[in-house]
Design a protein around this motif. Structure first.
Motif, PDB file in Angstrom:
ATOM      1  N   TYR A 188       0.801  -1.222   0.000  1.00 17.36           N
ATOM      2  CA  TYR A 188       0.000   0.000   0.000  1.00 17.36           C
ATOM      3  C   TYR A 188       0.835   1.273   0.000  1.00 17.36           C
ATOM      4  O   TYR A 188       0.493   2.258  -0.666  1.00 17.36           O
ATOM      5  CB  TYR A 188      -0.935  -0.003   1.219  1.00 17.36           C
ATOM      6  CG  TYR A 188      -1.807  -1.229   1.297  1.00 17.36           C
ATOM      7  CD1 TYR A 188      -2.353  -1.793   0.141  1.00 17.36           C
ATOM      8  CD2 TYR A 188      -2.064  -1.858   2.514  1.00 17.36           C
ATOM      9  CE1 TYR A 188      -3.136  -2.930   0.205  1.00 17.36           C
ATOM     10  CE2 TYR A 188      -2.852  -2.991   2.585  1.00 17.36           C
ATOM     11  CZ  TYR A 188      -3.384  -3.524   1.438  1.00 17.36           C
ATOM     12  OH  TYR A 188      -4.158  -4.642   1.489  1.00 17.36           O
ATOM     13  N   GLU A 219       0.391   4.405  -2.511  1.00 14.71           N
ATOM     14  CA  GLU A 219      -0.033   5.693  -1.960  1.00 14.71           C
ATOM     15  C   GLU A 219       0.912   6.814  -2.382  1.00 14.71           C
ATOM     16  O   GLU A 219       0.474   7.904  -2.761  1.00 14.71           O
ATOM     17  CB  GLU A 219      -0.097   5.600  -0.436  1.00 14.71           C
ATOM     18  CG  GLU A 219      -0.668   6.859   0.221  1.00 14.71           C
ATOM     19  CD  GLU A 219      -0.811   6.681   1.716  1.00 14.71           C
ATOM     20  OE1 GLU A 219      -1.691   7.316   2.298  1.00 14.71           O
ATOM     21  OE2 GLU A 219      -0.015   5.909   2.301  1.00 14.71           O
ATOM     22  N   LYS A 223      -0.046  10.086  -4.666  1.00 14.39           N
ATOM     23  CA  LYS A 223       0.226  11.452  -4.218  1.00 14.39           C
ATOM     24  C   LYS A 223       1.049  12.214  -5.245  1.00 14.39           C
ATOM     25  O   LYS A 223       0.784  13.390  -5.532  1.00 14.39           O
ATOM     26  CB  LYS A 223       0.958  11.420  -2.878  1.00 14.39           C
ATOM     27  CG  LYS A 223       0.088  11.043  -1.697  1.00 14.39           C
ATOM     28  CD  LYS A 223       0.892  11.047  -0.409  1.00 14.39           C
ATOM     29  CE  LYS A 223       0.030  10.683   0.795  1.00 14.39           C
ATOM     30  NZ  LYS A 223       0.829  10.654   2.048  1.00 14.39           N
ATOM     31  N   TYR A 266      -8.717  10.243  -7.135  1.00 12.37           N
ATOM     32  CA  TYR A 266      -9.402  10.398  -5.852  1.00 12.37           C
ATOM     33  C   TYR A 266     -10.154   9.125  -5.492  1.00 12.37           C
ATOM     34  O   TYR A 266     -10.225   8.732  -4.319  1.00 12.37           O
ATOM     35  CB  TYR A 266     -10.336  11.592  -5.928  1.00 12.37           C
ATOM     36  CG  TYR A 266      -9.616  12.866  -6.306  1.00 12.37           C
ATOM     37  CD1 TYR A 266      -8.803  13.522  -5.382  1.00 12.37           C
ATOM     38  CD2 TYR A 266      -9.725  13.392  -7.593  1.00 12.37           C
ATOM     39  CE1 TYR A 266      -8.125  14.680  -5.739  1.00 12.37           C
ATOM     40  CE2 TYR A 266      -9.045  14.544  -7.952  1.00 12.37           C
ATOM     41  CZ  TYR A 266      -8.248  15.184  -7.026  1.00 12.37           C
ATOM     42  OH  TYR A 266      -7.567  16.316  -7.379  1.00 12.37           O
ATOM     43  N   GLN A 325      -7.493   6.731  -4.287  1.00 12.02           N
ATOM     44  CA  GLN A 325      -7.037   7.070  -2.940  1.00 12.02           C
ATOM     45  C   GLN A 325      -8.060   6.653  -1.891  1.00 12.02           C
ATOM     46  O   GLN A 325      -7.704   6.158  -0.819  1.00 12.02           O
ATOM     47  CB  GLN A 325      -6.744   8.560  -2.853  1.00 12.02           C
ATOM     48  CG  GLN A 325      -5.477   8.964  -3.610  1.00 12.02           C
ATOM     49  CD  GLN A 325      -5.279  10.462  -3.639  1.00 12.02           C
ATOM     50  OE1 GLN A 325      -6.239  11.231  -3.533  1.00 12.02           O
ATOM     51  NE2 GLN A 325      -4.038  10.896  -3.820  1.00 12.02           N
ATOM     52  N   ALA A 326      -9.343   6.835  -2.201  1.00 14.22           N
ATOM     53  CA  ALA A 326     -10.385   6.444  -1.257  1.00 14.22           C
ATOM     54  C   ALA A 326     -10.414   4.932  -1.073  1.00 14.22           C
ATOM     55  O   ALA A 326     -10.500   4.424   0.057  1.00 14.22           O
ATOM     56  CB  ALA A 326     -11.740   6.948  -1.753  1.00 14.22           C
ATOM     57  N   TRP A 376      -7.458   3.833   0.936  1.00 15.44           N
ATOM     58  CA  TRP A 376      -7.615   4.139   2.363  1.00 15.44           C
ATOM     59  C   TRP A 376      -8.405   3.035   3.049  1.00 15.44           C
ATOM     60  O   TRP A 376      -8.061   2.605   4.160  1.00 15.44           O
ATOM     61  CB  TRP A 376      -8.325   5.475   2.522  1.00 15.44           C
ATOM     62  CG  TRP A 376      -8.457   5.896   3.964  1.00 15.44           C
ATOM     63  CD1 TRP A 376      -7.547   6.551   4.719  1.00 15.44           C
ATOM     64  CD2 TRP A 376      -9.591   5.653   4.813  1.00 15.44           C
ATOM     65  NE1 TRP A 376      -8.021   6.745   5.998  1.00 15.44           N
ATOM     66  CE2 TRP A 376      -9.274   6.200   6.092  1.00 15.44           C
ATOM     67  CE3 TRP A 376     -10.821   5.041   4.626  1.00 15.44           C
ATOM     68  CZ2 TRP A 376     -10.158   6.140   7.147  1.00 15.44           C
ATOM     69  CZ3 TRP A 376     -11.700   4.972   5.690  1.00 15.44           C
ATOM     70  CH2 TRP A 376     -11.365   5.521   6.941  1.00 15.44           C
ATOM     71  N   ARG A 419      -6.168   0.017   3.497  1.00 10.43           N
ATOM     72  CA  ARG A 419      -5.175   0.188   4.572  1.00 10.43           C
ATOM     73  C   ARG A 419      -5.814  -0.043   5.941  1.00 10.43           C
ATOM     74  O   ARG A 419      -5.141  -0.501   6.868  1.00 10.43           O
ATOM     75  CB  ARG A 419      -4.551   1.580   4.516  1.00 10.43           C
ATOM     76  CG  ARG A 419      -3.779   1.846   3.238  1.00 10.43           C
ATOM     77  CD  ARG A 419      -2.671   2.853   3.439  1.00 10.43           C
ATOM     78  NE  ARG A 419      -1.598   2.301   4.252  1.00 10.43           N
ATOM     79  CZ  ARG A 419      -0.356   2.785   4.282  1.00 10.43           C
ATOM     80  NH1 ARG A 419      -0.038   3.820   3.525  1.00 10.43           N
ATOM     81  NH2 ARG A 419       0.561   2.250   5.039  1.00 10.43           N
ATOM     82  N   GLN A 420      -7.095   0.272   6.080  1.00  9.56           N
ATOM     83  CA  GLN A 420      -7.758   0.004   7.352  1.00  9.56           C
ATOM     84  C   GLN A 420      -7.900  -1.489   7.614  1.00  9.56           C
ATOM     85  O   GLN A 420      -8.019  -1.920   8.762  1.00  9.56           O
ATOM     86  CB  GLN A 420      -9.152   0.667   7.359  1.00  9.56           C
ATOM     87  CG  GLN A 420      -9.137   2.171   7.095  1.00  9.56           C
ATOM     88  CD  GLN A 420      -8.138   2.904   7.971  1.00  9.56           C
ATOM     89  OE1 GLN A 420      -8.187   2.796   9.189  1.00  9.56           O
ATOM     90  NE2 GLN A 420      -7.232   3.652   7.345  1.00  9.56           N
ATOM     91  N   GLN A 443      -5.626  -3.758   6.604  1.00 12.51           N
ATOM     92  CA  GLN A 443      -4.324  -4.340   6.291  1.00 12.51           C
ATOM     93  C   GLN A 443      -4.039  -5.592   7.109  1.00 12.51           C
ATOM     94  O   GLN A 443      -3.586  -6.611   6.570  1.00 12.51           O
ATOM     95  CB  GLN A 443      -3.231  -3.303   6.541  1.00 12.51           C
ATOM     96  CG  GLN A 443      -1.809  -3.823   6.334  1.00 12.51           C
ATOM     97  CD  GLN A 443      -0.783  -2.711   6.454  1.00 12.51           C
ATOM     98  OE1 GLN A 443      -1.015  -1.587   6.033  1.00 12.51           O
ATOM     99  NE2 GLN A 443       0.351  -3.025   7.055  1.00 12.51           N
TER     100      GLN A 443
END
Length: 772
Positions: free
Chosen positions: A39, A43, A47, A60, A63-64, A67, A70-71, A73
């Motif tokens: 990740y 990321e 960016k 976008y 990226q969402a 995210w 990653r929560q 992971q």
């Protein structure tokens, strides 16, 4: 020393369940955390793209979605480890379900699942192709492991298919965008490529050590006391016991065909089980027959090499060039010749120790053999041998000297940077062991140890680490040399696996080199076309200025804007004779206009200038002037011509175009000190004209530094040859006559060997011949 026999084969195997469990542990240890490593790079890439502000809306969304991933992971890592573990359970009991990796064959597949499956198939195919050789070796050893378990051979639990399926099972149900899916696969492939080579090497070595794989990589390897201690230190924690090895029958006929490796010494040891060793066929299955012609050819080549080596060593002894402590002393009765297995035991003891002494020796030509002997004597003392009562046999002296001469030649003749010295220094003692136990390494081109040294030299030669790719090559070569030190235990499969890993990386590097060669050829061709166009333009200017008396304005116009225009026309529209003739006609018309002005023929001059105006403006525009500046230049030319009393005179002719600074430096480096084509040998020049792209040569500059160069391209304009180094970088562009001059001066050798090992052995033979 150990009571085990030299040339033994491993027949007793470690419990297969425990071996499989150890492989599972190592696989999870190296690969288990992979989802968590994907990740952060993605990321950072997202960016960076968002900072560029290219306006892509999916950034976008990516990226969402990232995210959310990653929560989760921790759960992804656990799920991935579980799926990898299920692969091992399926291999242990293939009759049971694969557990989460398959699914019902009649189940409807959603679009996202289908996209994951298609990407997974492509990734699996790519990885299987990349690690084809180590995977084949692993599969053969896993087949033996399955037979020991008593089950059919299942799917490789740590092969690309299982690892990709495990990855898909983790992410197929997540909500990811199409572009994020592509990024996940790309990053996963990058991480696998970074880790799999090392994993497959370690697993292959683990299986071979445990007894699963005799005949797949190399015949059974000898084990001595020092090596047994090292093996126990590394494997007791894994298997609790050290596998027992029993002896195999030596192939005396083959050793006799090869002429022994030590004359009388060999005969004296023939009755000793440690004095003979089954031959190693460069990593081939020893059950495959080797033709008598091949054996005879290798025996002849080896015998000739040994004869040269003995004459060289005797010459050093007579001249006092060999240190007294290292002179052969086999004729002295009190001294006992060390057996090959005893010397290999010393080398095994020294193998993992720091290579500083060899690195220092490589910096001084001719010191490596002396250093190897010093280190082996030290190992002998530590193992309880008295150097005053023992000596090396002729076989062992040959092996030591050949390895020393080989490494010295590699380092002297292949543009290796100082940072590569430690890589080679680590390999010195493993290659001494190879030379002691398998003398084919010096005469058989497909020998795995030989191929690995070729690959390492290819990675290091001329590599100064300027680019990330070059640094990656150096780091990989360094890690592989460390792996050879830690894993080599007379099983040549270690060299095969290391070569397969490095060669996979070098394949990408070779493609970059090919592109570099193509760019060098195109750049050289562009320079030649530019030089030819400038030469023609200069000739046209000189022809029109010549002895004519012209106004300063007309002469300046011809020497600068019109010359530049001619160059542009010749470069861009050389195939259009009409445009070329039109450009030449402009120069003639300006000279005529100046003559009309000098003769005060105003009406004709006015008509001439009106007709020339659009062409002159176009000529000025081709020099980079905008329309306003071009009109201003035209006005200045007209003013000069319509003034009858303007002074007219002869003007100096333009000088020839200067050679670019980098080309001039290149020619100073190789063609300085009066090297011209005027005094070349016609026969040599004719030989040079027969060179073709792909031919290798060795080129020495004026400072005495020698590099291998390849003919990359022959110019259709000038018939000159573009020579590039092993990294595809232009080294020299020269004519056949200039190459003949270099060859006459001894600074160019035609016919260099294609591989580094072959070239090094050729240099060794030349060195031995010169000394003799």
């Amino acid at each position: 020393m150990s009571g085990h026999l030299h040339g033994v084969a491993q027949t007793t195997r470690t419990d297969p369940s425990r071996v499989l469990e150890e492989i599972k542990r190592q696989t999870l240890e190296q690969l288990g955390g992979l989802p968590g490593t994907l990740y952060a790079p993605i990321e950072e890439a997202l960016k960076a793209e968002s900072l560029k502000g290219d306006g892509r809306n999916h950034q976008y969304e990516d990226q969402a979605a990232l995210w959310v991933l990653r929560q989760q992971q921790a759960s992804h890592v656990m799920a991935f480890r579980q799926q990898v573990g299920l692969g091992f359970e399926a291999f242990r009991a293939p009759a049971s379900a694969v557990g989460g990796l398959g699914g019902s064959p009649l189940q409807l597949v959603g679009e996202q699942q289908l996209a994951f499956d298609l990407d997974g198939e492509r990734l699996t195919e790519s990885l299987e192709q990349r690690y084809l050789r180590p995977l084949e070796m692993v599969q053969g050893r896993l087949k033996m492991l399955s037979a020991s378990i008593g089950t059919p051979t299942g799917i490789n639990p740590f092969g690309p298919y299982r690892l990709v399926k495990a990855f898909i099972s983790v992410y197929a149900e997540t909500q990811v965008t199409e572009s994020l899916r592509v990024r996940l696969f790309r990053e996963y492939e990058h991480e696998l490529a970074r880790l799999l080579g090392d994993l497959y090497g370690r697993v292959n070595n683990l299986l071979a050590t445990a007894g699963y794989g005799v005949g797949l990589g190399a015949p059974g390897a000898p084990v001595r006391a020092a090596e047994e201690r090292r093996e126990r230190n590394t494997l007791d924690d894994v298997f609790d016991t050290v596998p027992h090895r029993e002896s195999s029958t030596p192939m005396h006929d083959y050793n006799a065909a090869m002429g022994g490796y030590g004359g009388e010494s060999h005969a004296a040891h023939a009755g000793h089980p440690g004095g003979a060793r089954a031959p190693n066929y460069g990593g081939q299955d020893p059950s495959q027959p080797v033709s008598q012609a091949d054996v005879a050819a290798m025996a002849s080549e080896l015998a000739e090499l040994r004869s040269q080596l003995h004459a060289w060593r005797e010459g050093l002894v007579k001249s006092g060039g060999l240190p007294p402590a290292h002179m052969p002393q086999r004729s002295m009765a009190p001294r006992r010749e060390l057996r090959v297995d005893e010397v290999v035991g010393m080398a095994s003891l020294l193998q993992p120790e720091p290579p500083d002494a060899y690195a220092r020796a490589l910096a001084v030509s001719g010191r490596l053999g002396e250093t190897i002997r010093d280190q082996l004597y030290d190992g002998a003392r530590r193992l309880g041998f008295n150097p005053d009562q023992t000596c090396f046999s002729a076989e062992e002296d040959d092996a030591i000297d050949l390895v020393a001469l080989l490494f010295d030649s590699l380092f002297r003749n292949h543009a290796l940077q100082d940072r590569a010295r430690r890589v080679y220094a680590r390999l010195v003692m493993p290659y001494v062991k190879v030379a002691l136990t398998d003398n084919e390494v010096f005469v058989k081109r497909e020998h795995p140890a030989r191929r690995l040294l070729d690959a390492i030299t290819e990675a290091c030669e001329g590599n100064d680490g300027e680019t990330p790719q070059d640094r990656d090559l150096l780091e990989r070569a360094s890690s592989i040399s460390q792996r050879i030190v830690s894993d080599y235990n007379e099983d040549l499969a270690v060299f095969e696996l290391a070569h397969a890993e490095l060669d996979a990386l070098l394949a990408q590097h070779r493609r970059r080199i090919e592109l570099q060669e193509q760019r060098a050829a195109k750049a050289t061709y562009g320079r030649e076309r530019l030089g030819a166009a400038r030469g023609q333009a200069d000739a046209a200017v000189r022809e029109r200025i010549g002895e004519a008396r012209l106004t300063q304005a007309v002469a300046d116009f011809l020497a600068t804007p019109w010359r530049h225009h001619m160059v542009q026309v010749l470069l861009r529209e050389n195939e259009d004779p009409k445009r070329r003739a039109q450009a030449l006609a402009l120069g003639d018309a300006l000279v005529m206009a100046d003559r009309l002005a000098a003769e005060n023929r105003g009406r004709e001059l006015a008509d001439q200038l009106l007709a020339l105006q659009p062409i002159i403006v176009q000529c000025l525009a081709s020099s980079g002037l905008d329309d306003s500046a071009a009109q201003h230049g035209m006005a200045g030319l007209v003013r000069a011509l319509v003034t009858p009393d303007n002074e007219r005179a002869e003007h100096p002719l333009p000088s020839s175009a200067e050679v670019e600074e980098d080309v001039a430096e290149e020619r100073r480096l190789y063609l300085a000190a009066g090297s011209t084509s005027a005094n070349h040998d016609p026969l040599l020049a004719e030989r040079m004209r027969q060179l073709e792209p792909g031919d290798w040569l060795r080129l020495t500059n004026t400072q005495g530094e020698t590099i291998a160069v390849k003919v990359a391209w022959s110019s259709p304009l000038t018939s000159r040859f573009l020579l590039v180094n092993r990294r595809g970088v232009r080294a020299l562009v020269a004519s056949a006559e200039e190459l003949a001059t270099l060859a006459s001066a001894g600074r160019l050798v035609v016919g260099a060997e294609r591989t580094a090992f072959d070239e090094a052995m050729r240099q060794v033979r030349r060195h031995l011949d010169r000394v003799i």
